[in-house]
Design a protein around this motif. Sequence first.
Motif, mmCIF file in Angstrom:
data_model
loop_
_atom_site.group_PDB
_atom_site.id
_atom_site.type_symbol
_atom_site.label_atom_id
_atom_site.label_comp_id
_atom_site.label_asym_id
_atom_site.label_seq_id
_atom_site.Cartn_x
_atom_site.Cartn_y
_atom_site.Cartn_z
ATOM 1 N N LYS B 9 0.824 -1.201 0.000
ATOM 2 C CA LYS B 9 0.000 0.000 0.000
ATOM 3 C C LYS B 9 0.862 1.256 0.000
ATOM 4 O O LYS B 9 0.521 2.258 -0.580
ATOM 5 C CB LYS B 9 -0.899 -0.017 1.242
ATOM 6 N N TYR B 83 -12.927 17.013 -2.134
ATOM 7 C CA TYR B 83 -13.770 15.906 -2.519
ATOM 8 C C TYR B 83 -12.948 14.674 -2.765
ATOM 9 O O TYR B 83 -11.912 14.732 -3.387
ATOM 10 C CB TYR B 83 -14.491 16.235 -3.808
ATOM 11 N N HIS B 84 -13.456 13.594 -2.303
ATOM 12 C CA HIS B 84 -12.726 12.355 -2.481
ATOM 13 C C HIS B 84 -13.029 11.771 -3.828
ATOM 14 O O HIS B 84 -13.962 11.014 -4.005
ATOM 15 C CB HIS B 84 -13.113 11.387 -1.385
ATOM 16 N N ILE B 85 -12.238 12.142 -4.763
ATOM 17 C CA ILE B 85 -12.421 11.553 -6.072
ATOM 18 C C ILE B 85 -11.386 10.453 -6.189
ATOM 19 O O ILE B 85 -10.282 10.598 -5.709
ATOM 20 C CB ILE B 85 -12.317 12.634 -7.158
ATOM 21 N N PRO B 86 -11.802 9.355 -6.754
ATOM 22 C CA PRO B 86 -11.017 8.127 -6.682
ATOM 23 C C PRO B 86 -9.585 8.339 -7.105
ATOM 24 O O PRO B 86 -9.336 8.908 -8.136
ATOM 25 C CB PRO B 86 -11.701 7.225 -7.676
ATOM 26 N N HIS B 88 -7.474 5.616 -7.203
ATOM 27 C CA HIS B 88 -6.951 4.379 -7.794
ATOM 28 C C HIS B 88 -7.265 4.255 -9.269
ATOM 29 O O HIS B 88 -6.565 3.592 -9.998
ATOM 30 C CB HIS B 88 -7.489 3.174 -7.046
ATOM 31 N N GLN B 89 -8.361 4.862 -9.679
ATOM 32 C CA GLN B 89 -8.656 4.718 -11.085
ATOM 33 C C GLN B 89 -7.915 5.761 -11.902
ATOM 34 O O GLN B 89 -7.973 5.762 -13.112
ATOM 35 C CB GLN B 89 -10.157 4.791 -11.335
#
Lengths: 268, 268
Positions: B9, B83-86, B88-89
């Motif tokens: 991680k 804002y929690h925008i991804p 990982h993608q």
Amino acid sequence: MQYYAVFAKYNLVLFNFDFMLKEERKQFILNEVRIHSRVLLTDLASLLKVSVDTVRRDIKELDKENKLKKVHGGAVSLGFDYYHIPSHQVYSIEKKAAIAEKAIHLLKDGQVILLSGGTTNLELAKRLPHKLHLTCFTPSLSIAIQLLSKKNVEVIFIGGRVSKDSQITVGGSAINMLSEIKVDLCFLGTNSIHPRDGLTEFDWEIVQLKKAMIHSSKKIISPSISEKLGSLQRYKICGPEEIDILITELEPWDSKLEPFKNLNIQLL
Amino acid sequence: MQYYAVFAKYNLVLFNFDFMLKEERKQFILNEVRIHSRVLLTDLASLLKVSVDTVRRDIKELDKENKLKKVHGGAVSLGFDYYHIPSHQVYSIEKKAAIAEKAIHLLKDGQVILLSGGTTNLELAKRLPHKLHLTCFTPSLSIAIQLLSKKNVEVIFIGGRVSKDSQITVGGSAINMLSEIKVDLCFLGTNSIHPRDGLTEFDWEIVQLKKAMIHSSKKIISPSISEKLGSLQRYKICGPEEIDILITELEPWDSKLEPFKNLNIQLL
DNA sequence: GCAAAAACAGCATAATACTGCACTTTTCAG
DNA sequence: CTGAAAAGTGCAGTATTATGCTGTTTTTGC
């Protein structure tokens, strides 16, 4: 839970964390509130996989920090339409959905429409059929994002300064852009509608924007939940004679609509 | 088992040393926070092979130095309020985060800047310090929403037709609006940058928009991950001489940047 | 008013934070 | 080089915080 469908991909990623710090949770909640303008405790609890009590405590703190407004059953964003409206309207999702469904029947392929901000219009944007071909102008960030998922809808955003409270563009540049268009229909979400004084608002800048929207449209449709009927705010947008169609969740013959008959407004 | 999970991680680079000095540890912690936006005390303790108490003390100091924010159970980055925008993608998120951090140092209070779309700029928007006063123009919906959470940032959205692919506004109206402004800095995210051919794109409309952005700015900054260096696309946006600053995740003296030296571009 | 949903209060438990202290390492003057 | 002061680290015991659960009270929609 359809409500969250569009953002499902975001939530998925979020849960790659084994643990979520309280701070992260609060941030997530704020995020949801900003995007959707309202959230339910139960939805948040299941999204975040914590108990409702925990979410409630988080929201209590956020409220104390003035980041959002806690209401019975959930929370709403500060400064949005809900600000000064009784909290029970947070539960009006079903009503708004009903209004949106009626509104959809007014739409025809190839039309050019204008959508103001507000949750009723957001509901409408969500529910637009995928096969419908439209051109939509809007000054609302959340509605624009919503519309992007509709394959056959051309989205044209009305640019300008973005108001942090309402998350829509306001100011001269937006009004200017509006002055250059003339659309078929305008769905004008509103805070208050009154049989004598028409549409009113509490925010001066939004009033200016909405006036410009009215001038840019051949036909004005006012989607409004019944709680708003007969209410008044500080500033006037337009008289009742400017409104062509009033859509509420009620049946057209409902007695609450009595004052709006004989005003040359079509009731739906 | 758990060890490897944690290892995967976080990216650990400093384990050549048996033993780490306090300053190195603190630096490492800051780096983790910068990349992941949040860290857990327990993870750090097992990564650094010291007791939780030691990590706690380190974090306490870093908090006092205003380098991060200590929270129950860990720490979050100062610009965490977003804002929690991804992540990982998003491709190469960590490199983009590093670029964004470098970019932030170029900003000064009171500036007017222009942010194109793209995930690197989104990362930048997320990480803008709260105390920074800026005026930001952008044609990107996600960046605009991101910026709304920054109290001291005035957001001005460049309106027009919204492209479904890239989620940014394109077309004449947007270009028109750009023609009316002249900003201090433009962060021009790009698909390809080449030492001879400069910036190139594969989408004609975006090329037009970016050309307009270049004309509207006194200084052009190109944030670019190293994978994009030397690549080419179909349409040309501008030659390398138009670029003032190139920011990559690499150190400025890295050999991969060799072709970009002697082009009168500042490398960061 | 009534039933259901939500809010609240209090409690139990587990995780985390803090404090003081002992032990080790580093620093540095003499 | 040496020894004492200072800094750094881990540990144990205690305090605080976070969270979920239970039962009770309040709110809400009909």
